[in-house]
Design a protein around this motif. Structure first.
Motif, PDB file in Angstrom:
ATOM      1  N   TRP A 103       0.821  -1.210   0.000  1.00  0.00           N
ATOM      2  CA  TRP A 103       0.000   0.000   0.000  1.00  0.00           C
ATOM      3  C   TRP A 103       0.859   1.266   0.000  1.00  0.00           C
ATOM      4  N   ASP A 104       1.895   1.291   0.846  1.00  0.00           N
ATOM      5  CA  ASP A 104       2.765   2.478   0.896  1.00  0.00           C
ATOM      6  C   ASP A 104       3.464   2.689  -0.445  1.00  0.00           C
ATOM      7  N   ASN A 105       3.869   1.594  -1.074  1.00  0.00           N
ATOM      8  CA  ASN A 105       4.511   1.671  -2.379  1.00  0.00           C
ATOM      9  C   ASN A 105       3.528   2.232  -3.418  1.00  0.00           C
ATOM     10  N   LEU A 106       2.276   1.794  -3.332  1.00  0.00           N
ATOM     11  CA  LEU A 106       1.238   2.304  -4.233  1.00  0.00           C
ATOM     12  C   LEU A 106       1.069   3.806  -4.056  1.00  0.00           C
ATOM     13  N   LEU A 107       0.979   4.257  -2.808  1.00  0.00           N
ATOM     14  CA  LEU A 107       0.819   5.692  -2.555  1.00  0.00           C
ATOM     15  C   LEU A 107       1.999   6.483  -3.113  1.00  0.00           C
ATOM     16  N   ASP A 108       3.189   5.915  -3.034  1.00  0.00           N
ATOM     17  CA  ASP A 108       4.368   6.593  -3.584  1.00  0.00           C
ATOM     18  C   ASP A 108       4.241   6.765  -5.106  1.00  0.00           C
ATOM     19  N   HIS A 109       3.822   5.699  -5.779  1.00  0.00           N
ATOM     20  CA  HIS A 109       3.600   5.799  -7.229  1.00  0.00           C
ATOM     21  C   HIS A 109       2.507   6.825  -7.547  1.00  0.00           C
ATOM     22  N   MET A 110       1.440   6.825  -6.729  1.00  0.00           N
ATOM     23  CA  MET A 110       0.344   7.768  -6.955  1.00  0.00           C
ATOM     24  C   MET A 110       0.811   9.211  -6.807  1.00  0.00           C
ATOM     25  N   SER A 111       1.688   9.454  -5.847  1.00  0.00           N
ATOM     26  CA  SER A 111       2.152  10.826  -5.592  1.00  0.00           C
ATOM     27  C   SER A 111       2.959  11.384  -6.758  1.00  0.00           C
ATOM     28  N   LYS A 112       3.566  10.500  -7.549  1.00  0.00           N
ATOM     29  CA  LYS A 112       4.436  10.929  -8.647  1.00  0.00           C
ATOM     30  C   LYS A 112       3.767  10.840 -10.022  1.00  0.00           C
ATOM     31  N   ALA A 113       2.545  10.337 -10.064  1.00  0.00           N
ATOM     32  CA  ALA A 113       1.882  10.122 -11.353  1.00  0.00           C
ATOM     33  C   ALA A 113       1.493  11.453 -11.999  1.00  0.00           C
ATOM     34  N   PRO A 114       1.557  11.537 -13.329  1.00  0.00           N
ATOM     35  CA  PRO A 114       1.070  12.742 -14.024  1.00  0.00           C
ATOM     36  C   PRO A 114      -0.406  12.986 -13.727  1.00  0.00           C
ATOM     37  N   GLU A 115      -0.818  14.241 -13.804  1.00  0.00           N
ATOM     38  CA  GLU A 115      -2.195  14.594 -13.450  1.00  0.00           C
ATOM     39  C   GLU A 115      -3.224  13.980 -14.393  1.00  0.00           C
ATOM     40  N   THR A 116      -2.787  13.565 -15.568  1.00  0.00           N
ATOM     41  CA  THR A 116      -3.730  12.992 -16.532  1.00  0.00           C
ATOM     42  C   THR A 116      -3.953  11.498 -16.322  1.00  0.00           C
ATOM     43  N   THR A 117      -3.292  10.900 -15.338  1.00  0.00           N
ATOM     44  CA  THR A 117      -3.339   9.444 -15.144  1.00  0.00           C
ATOM     45  C   THR A 117      -4.612   9.014 -14.431  1.00  0.00           C
ATOM     46  N   THR A 118      -5.240   7.958 -14.943  1.00  0.00           N
ATOM     47  CA  THR A 118      -6.350   7.329 -14.218  1.00  0.00           C
ATOM     48  C   THR A 118      -5.802   6.216 -13.329  1.00  0.00           C
ATOM     49  N   MET A 119      -6.626   5.773 -12.393  1.00  0.00           N
ATOM     50  CA  MET A 119      -6.191   4.711 -11.486  1.00  0.00           C
ATOM     51  C   MET A 119      -5.953   3.412 -12.229  1.00  0.00           C
ATOM     52  N   GLN A 120      -6.772   3.115 -13.219  1.00  0.00           N
ATOM     53  CA  GLN A 120      -6.590   1.887 -13.994  1.00  0.00           C
ATOM     54  C   GLN A 120      -5.249   1.917 -14.730  1.00  0.00           C
ATOM     55  N   GLN A 121      -4.887   3.056 -15.297  1.00  0.00           N
ATOM     56  CA  GLN A 121      -3.604   3.175 -16.000  1.00  0.00           C
ATOM     57  C   GLN A 121      -2.428   2.963 -15.051  1.00  0.00           C
ATOM     58  N   LEU A 122      -2.524   3.501 -13.834  1.00  0.00           N
ATOM     59  CA  LEU A 122      -1.422   3.327 -12.882  1.00  0.00           C
ATOM     60  C   LEU A 122      -1.289   1.870 -12.450  1.00  0.00           C
ATOM     61  N   LEU A 123      -2.417   1.217 -12.173  1.00  0.00           N
ATOM     62  CA  LEU A 123      -2.370  -0.196 -11.788  1.00  0.00           C
ATOM     63  C   LEU A 123      -1.767  -1.041 -12.900  1.00  0.00           C
ATOM     64  N   ASP A 124      -2.197  -0.785 -14.134  1.00  0.00           N
ATOM     65  CA  ASP A 124      -1.676  -1.578 -15.259  1.00  0.00           C
ATOM     66  C   ASP A 124      -0.182  -1.344 -15.464  1.00  0.00           C
ATOM     67  N   GLN A 125       0.278  -0.135 -15.150  1.00  0.00           N
ATOM     68  CA  GLN A 125       1.692   0.187 -15.358  1.00  0.00           C
ATOM     69  C   GLN A 125       2.592  -0.473 -14.320  1.00  0.00           C
ATOM     70  N   TYR A 126       2.171  -0.455 -13.054  1.00  0.00           N
ATOM     71  CA  TYR A 126       3.063  -0.886 -11.977  1.00  0.00           C
ATOM     72  C   TYR A 126       2.652  -2.190 -11.292  1.00  0.00           C
ATOM     73  N   TYR A 127       1.397  -2.588 -11.444  1.00  0.00           N
ATOM     74  CA  TYR A 127       0.895  -3.735 -10.680  1.00  0.00           C
ATOM     75  C   TYR A 127       0.142  -4.700 -11.591  1.00  0.00           C
ATOM     76  N   PRO A 128       0.854  -5.502 -12.397  1.00  0.00           N
ATOM     77  CA  PRO A 128       0.198  -6.443 -13.313  1.00  0.00           C
ATOM     78  C   PRO A 128      -0.717  -7.405 -12.567  1.00  0.00           C
ATOM     79  N   ALA A 129      -1.807  -7.746 -13.239  1.00  0.00           N
ATOM     80  CA  ALA A 129      -2.882  -8.496 -12.578  1.00  0.00           C
ATOM     81  C   ALA A 129      -2.413  -9.827 -12.007  1.00  0.00           C
ATOM     82  N   GLY A 130      -1.580 -10.558 -12.752  1.00  0.00           N
ATOM     83  CA  GLY A 130      -1.156 -11.871 -12.272  1.00  0.00           C
ATOM     84  C   GLY A 130      -0.377 -11.827 -10.982  1.00  0.00           C
TER      85      GLY A 130
END
Length: 404
Positions: A103-130
Motif C-alpha cells: 500500500w505504501d509503495n502504491l501511494l508513492d507511485h500515486m504521488s508521482k503520477a502525471p495529473e492525466t493518469t487514471t487509477m486503472q492506468q497506474l495499476l496496469d503500469q506498476y501492478y500487473p494483474a497476475g
C-alpha cells in the motif's frame, strides 16, 4: 430606494439552502425544488419514535468547519462515531491492523503520477494483474465503494489527495441530517414539486420554466446534481455548450444504501465498520445499543437495473457474521437505490483527470446572471460530502454578492 433584486435558486439541497441563507439579506430569494421536500441527498427517515435512518449522507467526516459551526449555532447535538474496523475474510472477522502489503509503495507511485493518469492506468503500469491480484482487488473495492468511482475514469491525483488526508474523528448528528436541513430551511421561500425544465436568459434577466409554472428573476443559481447538467436535464436558451462539456469532465457515481433493523444483535458491540468481498461489501453499526445495520454498495456495481436487493444484503450478512436463518431475525428493511431517486439519480461526484479545469469553467458566472454551485464544484479537502455542498454554496453566494 431601489427594489430588492430577485434570484431563483434551483435545488433545495445543502448547497442551495446555504446559498439562500447567505443571499437573503440582499436578494429576494425563491428556491425551486423538484422533490416533495428539501434536503436532496441528505434525507432522514423516521420509521418509529426514537429511531431515525439516514437514507443518504450520514457522517460528518472530521472537524469540518461549516457543518459543525451550523450545528452549534442551531443547538443540534452531534456525537463521535465509535467502534473498530474489521475485515471479513474466509468466514472470519479480523480486526484491521493496517493496509495490505504494497500500500505504501502504491501511494508513492500515486504521488508521482502525471495529473492525466487514471487509477486503472497506474495499476496496469506498476501492478500487473497476475502478480498483484490482491492489491488490485483491494484498490478496486475501495475506489468503487468509498469514492463511487470507475477505475477507468477516476484521477490518481484526486484519489491520492483524498486517501492521504487525515480526517480525524467522524461524527453523527443525533437526529439525522434532516435536523440541519430543517434549520437551514426556516424562513425560506421554498416551492417544492417544481422540476425546472428550461432557463431562458439574457444579461440581468432569467425566465425559469417548470412543468407547470414560469418564474422570473434577475439571476439564477443552479444547484442540481452534476449529472443533471451532464445529461442536459435543464435546457438553457441561449445554450451553454462549454458548461455542458465541463460538467461531463466530472465523475458521477451512485450507491445503494441498506438500513436493516433486527430483533436482536448478532454482532460484537465493538464493531464499527466491516469490510468484505461479499455482494454488499461494506457494513456499519450505529450506537452500541442500536439494532440497525447499514450496508453500502457503491460505484459501477450499483448502476443499472437492480433486483433481489434485500436477499443480496441478507446473504452478505449471513456470510460475514456466519449466521444462518438471518431472515428470521429481520424486523424491518429500508433500501434506497440512489440511481432511481427523483431529480438526483446517483450518489456524489468524484475527480477525473480534467475535473479541476472543468470546475474553473463551471464556477465562472455567465454574464453575472447564471451561477452554478454544489458538492461537485468544490475544490477543498472534503470532496463528495455535505460539507463540500455547504462550503461551495456559501462561496458562490459570496461571489454573487460581490461579482468581479
Amino acid at each position: 430606494m431601489s427594489a430588492q433584486k430577485e434570484i431563483i435558486i434551483i435545488g433545495a439541497g445543502a448547497a442551495g439552502l446555504m446559498a439562500a441563507r447567505e443571499l437573503s439579506p440582499q436578494y429576494n430569494v425563491t428556491i425551486l425544488e423538484a422533490r416533495p421536500q428539501p434536503g436532496g441527498r441528505t434525507t432522514t427517515h423516521y420509521p418509529a419514535p426514537g429511531i431515525h435512518i439516514e437514507t443518504g449522507a450520514e457522517f460528518i467526516h472530521g472537524e469540518l468547519p461549516v457543518t459543525l459551526s451550523l450545528l452549534q449555532e442551531a443547538g443540534i447535538p452531534y456525537h463521535p462515531v465509535n467502534g473498530e474496523m474489521y475485515l471479513a475474510e474466509n468466514g472470519e472477522l479480523k480486526q484491521e491492523e493496517g493496509w495490505i502489503e504494497d500500500w505504501d509503495n502504491l501511494l508513492d507511485h500515486m504521488s508521482k503520477a502525471p495529473e492525466t493518469t487514471t487509477m486503472q492506468q497506474l495499476l496496469d503500469q506498476y501492478y500487473p494483474a497476475g502478480q498483484y491480484a490482491d492489491l488490485r482487488d483491494h484498490v478496486q473495492g475501495y475506489v468503487e465503494g468509498y469514492d463511487l468511482a470507475d477505475l477507468n475514469k477516476v484521477s490518481v491525483k484526486y484519489l491520492y489527495d483524498e486517501w492521504t488526508l487525515e480526517q480525524g474523528t467522524n461524527y453523527r448528528i443525533e437526529n439525522g441530517y434532516t435536523a440541519l436541513i430543517d434549520y437551514l430551511s426556516k424562513g425560506c421561500k421554498l416551492i417544492t414539486n417544481q422540476t425546472v425544465q428550461n432557463i431562458a436568459w439574457q444579461p440581468g434577466h432569467v425566465k425559469v420554466t417548470t412543468q407547470d409554472q414560469t418564474y422570473t428573476a434577475h439571476k439564477v443559481l443552479v444547484t442540481v446534481p452534476i449529472n443533471i447538467l451532464q445529461n442536459e436535464g435543464i435546457q438553457f436558451a441561449p445554450a451553454l455548450p462549454a458548461y455542458t462539456k465541463a460538467a461531463r469532465q466530472i465523475g458521477w457515481g451512485t450507491v445503494i444504501k441498506f438500513n436493516l433493523i433486527f430483533k436482536q444483535a448478532f454482532w460484537k458491540r465493538d464493531i464499527g465498520f466491516v469490510l468484505s468481498d461479499e455482494e454488499v461489501p461494506v457494513w456499519w453499526t450505529q450506537s452500541e445499543d442500536s439494532l440497525i445495520l447499514t450496508g453500502w454498495l457503491g460505484g459501477p456495481h450499483a448502476e443499472g437495473p437492480q433486483t433481489d436487493l434485500l436477499n443480496k444484503a441478507l446473504h452478505s450478512l449471513s456470510k460475514i457474521f456466519n449466521v444462518t436463518n438471518i431472515e428470521d431475525l429481520l424486523a424491518q428493511s429500508f433500501i434506497h437505490n440512489w440511481s432511481a431517486e427523483q431529480a438526483i439519480h446517483g450518489g456524489y461526484s468524484y475527480g477525473m483527470p480534467d475535473s479541476e479545469k472543468a470546475k474553473t469553467v463551471l464556477t465562472t458566472p455567465v454574464a453575472d446572471t447564471i451561477y452554478f454551485a454544489g458538492e461537485a464544484f468544490y475544490t477543498g479537502d472534503s470532496p463528495g460530502t455535505v460539507e463540500a455542498a455547504l462550503q461551495n454554496g456559501k462561496d458562490i453566494a459570496i461571489k454573487i454578492k460581490s461579482p468581479q
